[in-house]
Design a protein around this motif. Sequence first.
Motif, PDB file in Angstrom:
ATOM      1  N   THR A 232     -41.108 -21.452  -5.405  1.00 57.10           N
ATOM      2  CA  THR A 232     -40.543 -20.366  -4.814  1.00 57.10           C
ATOM      3  C   THR A 232     -39.368 -21.278  -4.441  1.00 57.10           C
ATOM      4  OG1 THR A 232     -42.471 -19.815  -3.968  1.00 57.10           O
ATOM      5  CG2 THR A 232     -40.711 -20.399  -2.048  1.00 57.10           C
ATOM      6  N   VAL A 233     -37.771 -21.594  -4.175  1.00 61.00           N
ATOM      7  CA  VAL A 233     -36.769 -21.515  -3.518  1.00 61.00           C
ATOM      8  C   VAL A 233     -37.412 -21.763  -2.634  1.00 61.00           C
ATOM      9  CG1 VAL A 233     -34.854 -21.802  -4.205  1.00 61.00           C
ATOM     10  CG2 VAL A 233     -36.226 -21.642  -5.757  1.00 61.00           C
ATOM     11  N   ALA A 234     -36.856 -22.590  -1.435  1.00 60.84           N
ATOM     12  CA  ALA A 234     -36.229 -22.459  -0.185  1.00 60.84           C
ATOM     13  C   ALA A 234     -34.596 -23.184   0.120  1.00 60.84           C
ATOM     14  CB  ALA A 234     -36.803 -23.391   0.738  1.00 60.84           C
ATOM     15  N   ILE A 235     -34.437 -22.266   0.470  1.00 62.35           N
ATOM     16  CA  ILE A 235     -32.587 -23.242   0.777  1.00 62.35           C
ATOM     17  C   ILE A 235     -32.414 -23.386   2.472  1.00 62.35           C
ATOM     18  CG2 ILE A 235     -30.164 -22.066   1.932  1.00 62.35           C
ATOM     19  CD1 ILE A 235     -31.623 -21.264  -1.562  1.00 62.35           C
ATOM     20  N   LEU A 236     -32.134 -24.945   2.351  1.00 60.87           N
ATOM     21  CA  LEU A 236     -32.280 -25.590   3.991  1.00 60.87           C
ATOM     22  C   LEU A 236     -30.728 -25.834   4.289  1.00 60.87           C
ATOM     23  CD1 LEU A 236     -32.853 -27.006   6.111  1.00 60.87           C
ATOM     24  CD2 LEU A 236     -33.079 -29.561   4.769  1.00 60.87           C
ATOM     25  N   CYS A 237     -30.125 -24.537   5.291  1.00 58.03           N
ATOM     26  CA  CYS A 237     -28.930 -24.958   5.743  1.00 58.03           C
ATOM     27  C   CYS A 237     -28.672 -24.886   6.663  1.00 58.03           C
ATOM     28  CB  CYS A 237     -27.878 -23.386   5.285  1.00 58.03           C
ATOM     29  SG  CYS A 237     -26.618 -23.272   5.507  1.00 58.03           S
ATOM     30  N   HIS A 238     -27.610 -25.703   7.459  1.00 56.83           N
ATOM     31  CA  HIS A 238     -27.709 -25.527   8.923  1.00 56.83           C
ATOM     32  C   HIS A 238     -28.963 -26.395   9.617  1.00 56.83           C
ATOM     33  CE1 HIS A 238     -23.957 -23.135   8.454  1.00 56.83           C
ATOM     34  NE2 HIS A 238     -23.828 -23.842   8.670  1.00 56.83           N
ATOM     35  N   ARG A 263     -23.056 -17.152  -0.725  1.00 51.83           N
ATOM     36  CA  ARG A 263     -24.655 -15.966  -0.265  1.00 51.83           C
ATOM     37  C   ARG A 263     -25.668 -16.898   1.053  1.00 51.83           C
ATOM     38  NH1 ARG A 263     -28.590 -14.768  -4.839  1.00 51.83           N
ATOM     39  NH2 ARG A 263     -26.481 -13.512  -5.513  1.00 51.83           N
ATOM     40  N   PHE A 264     -25.070 -18.509   1.304  1.00 51.77           N
ATOM     41  CA  PHE A 264     -26.446 -18.876   1.902  1.00 51.77           C
ATOM     42  C   PHE A 264     -25.217 -19.500   3.560  1.00 51.77           C
ATOM     43  CE2 PHE A 264     -28.749 -19.374  -2.242  1.00 51.77           C
ATOM     44  CZ  PHE A 264     -29.359 -17.582  -1.414  1.00 51.77           C
ATOM     45  N   ARG A 265     -24.568 -20.559   2.751  1.00 47.58           N
ATOM     46  CA  ARG A 265     -24.323 -21.685   3.597  1.00 47.58           C
ATOM     47  C   ARG A 265     -22.843 -20.809   4.682  1.00 47.58           C
ATOM     48  NH1 ARG A 265     -20.174 -25.532   4.586  1.00 47.58           N
ATOM     49  NH2 ARG A 265     -19.216 -25.133   2.492  1.00 47.58           N
ATOM     50  N   LEU A 266     -22.100 -20.224   3.780  1.00 50.49           N
ATOM     51  CA  LEU A 266     -20.942 -19.177   4.525  1.00 50.49           C
ATOM     52  C   LEU A 266     -21.662 -17.816   5.234  1.00 50.49           C
ATOM     53  CD1 LEU A 266     -18.102 -20.032   1.587  1.00 50.49           C
ATOM     54  CD2 LEU A 266     -18.989 -21.169   3.983  1.00 50.49           C
ATOM     55  N   SER A 267     -22.855 -17.596   4.604  1.00 52.08           N
ATOM     56  CA  SER A 267     -22.906 -16.302   5.317  1.00 52.08           C
ATOM     57  C   SER A 267     -24.101 -16.528   6.830  1.00 52.08           C
ATOM     58  CB  SER A 267     -23.529 -15.643   4.342  1.00 52.08           C
ATOM     59  OG  SER A 267     -24.585 -16.032   3.916  1.00 52.08           O
ATOM     60  N   ASP A 268     -24.576 -17.848   7.271  1.00 52.47           N
ATOM     61  CA  ASP A 268     -25.362 -18.092   8.105  1.00 52.47           C
ATOM     62  C   ASP A 268     -24.490 -18.300   9.023  1.00 52.47           C
ATOM     63  OD1 ASP A 268     -27.326 -19.514   9.426  1.00 52.47           O
ATOM     64  OD2 ASP A 268     -27.035 -21.140   9.024  1.00 52.47           O
ATOM     65  N   LEU A 269     -24.442 -17.123   9.533  1.00 50.77           N
ATOM     66  CA  LEU A 269     -24.108 -16.626  10.894  1.00 50.77           C
ATOM     67  C   LEU A 269     -24.817 -17.884  12.243  1.00 50.77           C
ATOM     68  CD1 LEU A 269     -23.776 -13.001  11.138  1.00 50.77           C
ATOM     69  CD2 LEU A 269     -22.297 -14.434  10.089  1.00 50.77           C
ATOM     70  N   LEU A 270     -25.797 -18.364  12.122  1.00 52.53           N
ATOM     71  CA  LEU A 270     -25.541 -18.916  13.290  1.00 52.53           C
ATOM     72  C   LEU A 270     -25.193 -20.434  13.334  1.00 52.53           C
ATOM     73  CD1 LEU A 270     -29.821 -18.491  13.687  1.00 52.53           C
ATOM     74  CD2 LEU A 270     -28.169 -17.512  15.148  1.00 52.53           C
ATOM     75  N   GLY A 271     -25.180 -20.358  12.232  1.00 54.14           N
ATOM     76  CA  GLY A 271     -24.034 -22.010  11.666  1.00 54.14           C
ATOM     77  C   GLY A 271     -24.576 -23.250  12.948  1.00 54.14           C
ATOM     78  N   THR A 291     -31.492 -18.048  25.497  1.00 53.51           N
ATOM     79  CA  THR A 291     -31.632 -18.358  24.456  1.00 53.51           C
ATOM     80  C   THR A 291     -31.964 -16.813  23.532  1.00 53.51           C
ATOM     81  OG1 THR A 291     -31.469 -20.518  24.525  1.00 53.51           O
ATOM     82  CG2 THR A 291     -31.502 -19.653  22.439  1.00 53.51           C
ATOM     83  N   ILE A 292     -31.329 -16.416  23.240  1.00 50.94           N
ATOM     84  CA  ILE A 292     -31.340 -14.957  21.391  1.00 50.94           C
ATOM     85  C   ILE A 292     -31.033 -15.489  20.841  1.00 50.94           C
ATOM     86  CG2 ILE A 292     -31.166 -12.842  21.171  1.00 50.94           C
ATOM     87  CD1 ILE A 292     -30.570 -12.290  24.068  1.00 50.94           C
ATOM     88  N   GLU A 293     -32.417 -16.018  19.558  1.00 48.92           N
ATOM     89  CA  GLU A 293     -31.579 -16.109  18.275  1.00 48.92           C
ATOM     90  C   GLU A 293     -32.037 -15.006  17.314  1.00 48.92           C
ATOM     91  OE1 GLU A 293     -34.118 -19.642  16.531  1.00 48.92           O
ATOM     92  OE2 GLU A 293     -33.446 -21.228  18.208  1.00 48.92           O
ATOM     93  N   LEU A 294     -30.741 -14.829  16.260  1.00 49.42           N
ATOM     94  CA  LEU A 294     -30.807 -13.436  16.014  1.00 49.42           C
ATOM     95  C   LEU A 294     -31.045 -13.932  14.457  1.00 49.42           C
ATOM     96  CD1 LEU A 294     -28.807 -10.651  17.735  1.00 49.42           C
ATOM     97  CD2 LEU A 294     -31.258 -10.992  17.607  1.00 49.42           C
ATOM     98  N   ASP A 295     -31.738 -13.869  13.486  1.00 48.36           N
ATOM     99  CA  ASP A 295     -32.479 -13.552  11.990  1.00 48.36           C
ATOM    100  C   ASP A 295     -31.133 -12.841  11.380  1.00 48.36           C
ATOM    101  OD1 ASP A 295     -32.840 -14.004   8.978  1.00 48.36           O
ATOM    102  OD2 ASP A 295     -34.135 -13.976   9.503  1.00 48.36           O
ATOM    103  N   PRO A 296     -30.353 -13.307  10.775  1.00 47.29           N
ATOM    104  CA  PRO A 296     -29.659 -12.578  10.385  1.00 47.29           C
ATOM    105  C   PRO A 296     -29.339 -11.505   9.467  1.00 47.29           C
ATOM    106  CG  PRO A 296     -28.855 -14.831   9.560  1.00 47.29           C
ATOM    107  CD  PRO A 296     -29.772 -14.537  10.314  1.00 47.29           C
ATOM    108  N   ARG A 297     -30.413 -11.669   8.385  1.00 41.21           N
ATOM    109  CA  ARG A 297     -30.901 -10.543   7.665  1.00 41.21           C
ATOM    110  C   ARG A 297     -31.219  -9.333   8.537  1.00 41.21           C
ATOM    111  NH1 ARG A 297     -35.295 -15.077   4.737  1.00 41.21           N
ATOM    112  NH2 ARG A 297     -35.080 -15.066   6.862  1.00 41.21           N
ATOM    113  N   THR A 298     -31.663  -9.793   9.867  1.00 43.47           N
ATOM    114  CA  THR A 298     -32.517  -8.207   9.760  1.00 43.47           C
ATOM    115  C   THR A 298     -31.258  -8.015  11.308  1.00 43.47           C
ATOM    116  OG1 THR A 298     -32.728  -9.596  11.891  1.00 43.47           O
ATOM    117  CG2 THR A 298     -34.493  -9.616  10.181  1.00 43.47           C
ATOM    118  N   VAL A 299     -30.400  -7.889  11.041  1.00 42.77           N
ATOM    119  CA  VAL A 299     -29.028  -7.586  12.396  1.00 42.77           C
ATOM    120  C   VAL A 299     -28.832  -6.347  11.638  1.00 42.77           C
ATOM    121  CG1 VAL A 299     -26.699  -8.039  13.430  1.00 42.77           C
ATOM    122  CG2 VAL A 299     -28.428 -10.162  13.054  1.00 42.77           C
TER     123      VAL A 299
END
Length: 320
Positions: A232-238, A263-271, A291-299
């Motif tokens: 498994t690969v897990a991407i840790l960003c922000h 693919r990952f860091r620049l596309s993480d909309l939450l920052g 606070t409303i948190e949105l997963d960018p993959r579901t938007v």
Amino acid sequence: MPDAHRPGAPLPGRRPDPAGPAVEFRDVTTMLDETPVLFRLGLSLDPGTVTVVMGPSGAGKTTLVRHLAGLVAPGRGTVTVAGADVWTAGEAELRRIRRGMSVLFGGSSVFESSLFGSLSAYENVTYALDGRGLDPGRVERIAMHRLREMGLHDRADALPGELPAHGRKRLAIARTLAVGAPVLVLDELETGLDATYAATVVAAVREQHERSGATVLVTTHDVELARALADTVAILCHGRIVAAGPPSELLRGVHDADEFDRRFRLSDLLGPPDPDATRAELDGGRKRSRTIELDPRTVAPALLLIAVVTSYCLFLLLTR
């Protein structure tokens, strides 16, 4: 089945049943020097699997490792090994948890701090095996096997300072693998490693995993190393895990750092985590109503579904 808790057990024809425990990071939030590092992070390592955590420098990979090793306490959240919380365990329980781990810390020179400058390469490896109930002959066989696979058998009598930097890194890896612990942690595995030995190190880690069935956590920037090792690969960003899955899916089409960033860091909309929100989290004041948190993959799918439903409703109204 060979005793997977003892280093140097014979390599079986198939991977043994998992000997390594489940490891879980749940809702972990950490600030260091008033800088948010991890924010509500969740990550589960299944027993007996290899999880590779990838992310840019400063993403929090080494902090994650230090939380697991019991060196740096998370500001909030839990870190558990086989269900035991590393940070609420008593002294005896913490010793047991640590004894079940073998950890290589990353950084350009941090790994060297795990080597004793006054001991030879051979003595550094055998020192890691002290107190584990192994007879001297077995200790010698394990130590020489690890030195040989790292290309250091002919430098067994050399002090760490007499080895090149990449030799010291290979010695630190040999020492870490020799223990054969149920939890194996390799932080920034590629840092300080000569590219000539990259395939050798990958083969050694895979062999150790097949031998022991350990639960393995590797952190790296190297895409090819992740492909070679990970279940498994897990991407840790922000400060968050933004994606996780098999490398064949998650890293498809990713061949270098630039493509990884796109693919990952620049596309993480939450920052990056907001310092004020992180402090409130650590104080226990989440105030979810604000606070409303949105997963960018579901938007995008959600917006598409709303558009389809809205269009259908308008169609029904206009055709009545």
